[in-house]
Design an enzyme around this catalytic site. Structure first.
Site, PDB file in Angstrom:
ATOM      1  N   TYR A  75      26.047 -79.274 111.642  1.00 32.62           N
ATOM      2  CA  TYR A  75      26.489 -78.652 110.387  1.00 32.62           C
ATOM      3  C   TYR A  75      25.572 -79.074 109.226  1.00 32.62           C
ATOM      4  CZ  TYR A  75      29.825 -77.224 106.719  1.00 32.62           C
ATOM      5  OH  TYR A  75      30.431 -76.630 105.631  1.00 32.62           O
ATOM      6  N   SER A 130      26.904 -76.391 101.548  1.00 33.46           N
ATOM      7  CA  SER A 130      27.895 -77.471 101.545  1.00 33.46           C
ATOM      8  C   SER A 130      27.270 -78.690 100.886  1.00 33.46           C
ATOM      9  CB  SER A 130      28.267 -77.820 102.988  1.00 33.46           C
ATOM     10  OG  SER A 130      29.004 -79.025 103.019  1.00 33.46           O
TER      11      SER A 130
HETATM   12  O1  NJP Z   1      36.037 -71.655 106.822  1.00 30.40           O
HETATM   13  P1  NJP Z   1      37.140 -71.027 107.765  1.00 30.40           P
HETATM   14  P2  NJP Z   1      35.996 -71.847 105.231  1.00 30.40           P
HETATM   15  N1  NJP Z   1      31.035 -64.163 113.349  1.00 30.40           N
HETATM   16  O2  NJP Z   1      36.969 -71.729 109.068  1.00 30.40           O
HETATM   17  C1  NJP Z   1      34.139 -66.466 110.009  1.00 30.40           C
HETATM   18  C2  NJP Z   1      31.622 -73.505 103.776  1.00 30.40           C
HETATM   19  N2  NJP Z   1      32.239 -74.750 103.319  1.00 30.40           N
HETATM   20  O3  NJP Z   1      36.580 -70.709 104.542  1.00 30.40           O
HETATM   21  O4  NJP Z   1      35.369 -64.294 112.830  1.00 30.40           O
HETATM   22  C3  NJP Z   1      31.675 -63.662 112.271  1.00 30.40           C
HETATM   23  O5  NJP Z   1      38.486 -71.027 107.132  1.00 30.40           O
HETATM   24  C4  NJP Z   1      35.629 -66.539 110.325  1.00 30.40           C
HETATM   25  O6  NJP Z   1      36.119 -65.273 110.714  1.00 30.40           O
HETATM   26  P3  NJP Z   1      36.598 -64.841 112.207  1.00 30.40           P
HETATM   27  C5  NJP Z   1      31.654 -73.343 105.287  1.00 30.40           C
HETATM   28  O7  NJP Z   1      30.610 -74.055 105.916  1.00 30.40           O
HETATM   29  C6  NJP Z   1      33.575 -74.946 103.450  1.00 30.40           C
HETATM   30  O8  NJP Z   1      36.493 -73.220 104.946  1.00 30.40           O
HETATM   31  O9  NJP Z   1      37.626 -63.772 111.938  1.00 30.40           O
HETATM   32  N3  NJP Z   1      32.442 -64.401 111.462  1.00 30.40           N
HETATM   33  C7  NJP Z   1      36.223 -66.902 108.975  1.00 30.40           C
HETATM   34  O10 NJP Z   1      36.418 -65.762 108.189  1.00 30.40           O
HETATM   35  C8  NJP Z   1      31.510 -71.856 105.439  1.00 30.40           C
HETATM   36  O11 NJP Z   1      30.161 -71.480 105.393  1.00 30.40           O
HETATM   37  C9  NJP Z   1      34.115 -76.162 103.011  1.00 30.40           C
HETATM   38  O12 NJP Z   1      37.128 -66.047 112.867  1.00 30.40           O
HETATM   39  C10 NJP Z   1      32.600 -65.688 111.772  1.00 30.40           C
HETATM   40  C11 NJP Z   1      35.140 -67.751 108.359  1.00 30.40           C
HETATM   41  O13 NJP Z   1      33.910 -67.482 109.046  1.00 30.40           O
HETATM   42  C12 NJP Z   1      32.247 -71.319 104.207  1.00 30.40           C
HETATM   43  O14 NJP Z   1      32.335 -72.397 103.279  1.00 30.40           O
HETATM   44  C13 NJP Z   1      33.304 -77.140 102.485  1.00 30.40           C
HETATM   45  C14 NJP Z   1      31.977 -66.276 112.874  1.00 30.40           C
HETATM   46  C15 NJP Z   1      35.449 -69.225 108.510  1.00 30.40           C
HETATM   47  O15 NJP Z   1      36.659 -69.501 107.887  1.00 30.40           O
HETATM   48  C16 NJP Z   1      33.648 -70.830 104.517  1.00 30.40           C
HETATM   49  O16 NJP Z   1      34.423 -71.905 105.025  1.00 30.40           O
HETATM   50  C17 NJP Z   1      31.951 -76.903 102.408  1.00 30.40           C
HETATM   51  C18 NJP Z   1      31.186 -65.459 113.687  1.00 30.40           C
HETATM   52  N4  NJP Z   1      30.554 -65.928 114.776  1.00 30.40           N
HETATM   53  C19 NJP Z   1      31.423 -75.707 102.819  1.00 30.40           C
HETATM   54  N5  NJP Z   1      32.317 -67.588 112.921  1.00 30.40           N
HETATM   55  C20 NJP Z   1      35.571 -76.462 103.082  1.00 30.40           C
HETATM   56  N6  NJP Z   1      36.428 -75.558 103.508  1.00 30.40           N
HETATM   57  O17 NJP Z   1      35.963 -77.574 102.695  1.00 30.40           O
HETATM   58  C21 NJP Z   1      33.132 -67.803 111.882  1.00 30.40           C
HETATM   59  O18 NJP Z   1      31.186 -77.890 101.932  1.00 30.40           O
HETATM   60  N7  NJP Z   1      33.313 -66.672 111.182  1.00 30.40           N
END
Ligand code: NJP
Length: 247
Positions: free
Chosen positions: A151, A138
């Site tokens: 974070y 990020s």
């Molecule tokens: O996040 P979100 P984004 N075990 O909340 C999964 C970075 N980023 O797509 O388990 C397994 O929509 C969760 O799946 P589920 C950010 O830090 C973003 O925005 O089914 N999986 C879902 O698929 C991150 O590293 C922005 O709930 C787990 C996903 O993670 C990446 O981009 C800006 C889990 C999260 O979906 C994706 O973000 C930036 C677990 N314990 C960096 N916990 C931005 N969106 O603006 C969560 O600078 N997941």
């Protein structure tokens, strides 16, 4: 092409877009997260576009789940050529309001899990002559941001890990790269300030005056995963509409 990519957090948002973009590049994509139904939607989107996908459920904060995941993907696809450590969580609050336990939980998902999973795929990649590991960081890793300390800490650690493992595994033909998005329109951003005045303020401060789209991150990651980006390793590349450097 007969190559396999494994994407964590592929059930929605940026991870789903990365999975789709990798499938468009010809990779079979193993999609991992906790929510099976949403993972199946990702797989259906890939398959309806002519791609190949498999669904694997588990929690990235469980070492056992990650070991099993690699075993499953190798049994089903024969290899892991690309790993995208994308699953991530955030915690927006002042440090005084975040318990040490919650701090550890964020580090567990955003930093420890990518380490555990990278270690698990490294022997597989080595055996197949190389691979690519892409860690989704990020801009917050390098910007001073208030009220988001676990974070920011986790993502700064992830960038250090990217450099260290890139150096260590270059001899095995493994490239390790980071991608640091700015604000991207996903659930994570909607949960933080969707539709509020704060959102307008945030957008007004981005030089391009808009959030990024998940597809833009997906396409960038898919490019880095291919041999077209074969000279890139160790770096974390920023994709943020000018947020970090043009302000
Ligand atoms: O996040 P979100 P984004 N075990 O909340 C999964 C970075 N980023 O797509 O388990 C397994 O929509 C969760 O799946 P589920 C950010 O830090 C973003 O925005 O089914 N999986 C879902 O698929 C991150 O590293 C922005 O709930 C787990 C996903 O993670 C990446 O981009 C800006 C889990 C999260 O979906 C994706 O973000 C930036 C677990 N314990 C960096 N916990 C931005 N969106 O603006 C969560 O600078 N997941």
């Amino acid at each position: 092409m007969n190559k396999t990519a494994l994407v964590t957090g592929a059930s929605r948002g940026i991870g789903r877009a990365i999975a789709q973009a990798l499938a468009e590049e010809g990779f079979a994509v193993a999609c991992f997260a906790r929510d099976r139904e949403k993972l199946e939607q990702t797989a259906a989107l890939i398959e309806s576009a002519g791609g190949k996908a498999s669904v694997h459920t588990g929690d990235v904060s469980s070492d056992d789940d990650l070991e099993n995941l690699v075993r499953e993907v190798v049994a089903e696809h024969g290899s892991v050529d690309v790993l995208v450590n994308n699953a991530g969580i955030t915690e927006g609050a002042p440090a005084s309001k975040i318990s040490p336990q919650r701090f550890r939980e964020v580090l567990e998902v955003n930093l420890v899990a990518p380490y555990v999973l990278s270690r698990a795929v490294q022997p597989v990649m080595k055996e197949h002559g190389g691979g690519v590991i892409i860690n989704i960081s990020s801009v917050y890793a390098s910007q001073g941001v208030a009220n988001n300390s676990p974070y920011c800490t986790s993502k700064a650690g992830l960038e250090g890990m990217t450099r260290a493992l890139a150096r260590e595994w270059i001899k095995d033909g493994i490239r390790v790269i980071g991608v640091a998005p700015g604000f991207v329109r996903t659930d994570m951003v909607a949960d933080a300030f969707g539709g509020t005045e704060v959102e307008k303020l945030v957008v007004s401060r981005i030089p391009m005056k808009r959030f990024g789209e998940a597809e833009e991150i997906g396409n960038f990651v898919a490019f880095l995963a291919t041999a077209k980006a074969g000279f890139v390793t160790g770096e974390t590349l920023v994709i943020d509409g000018g947020q970090r450097s043009l302000l």
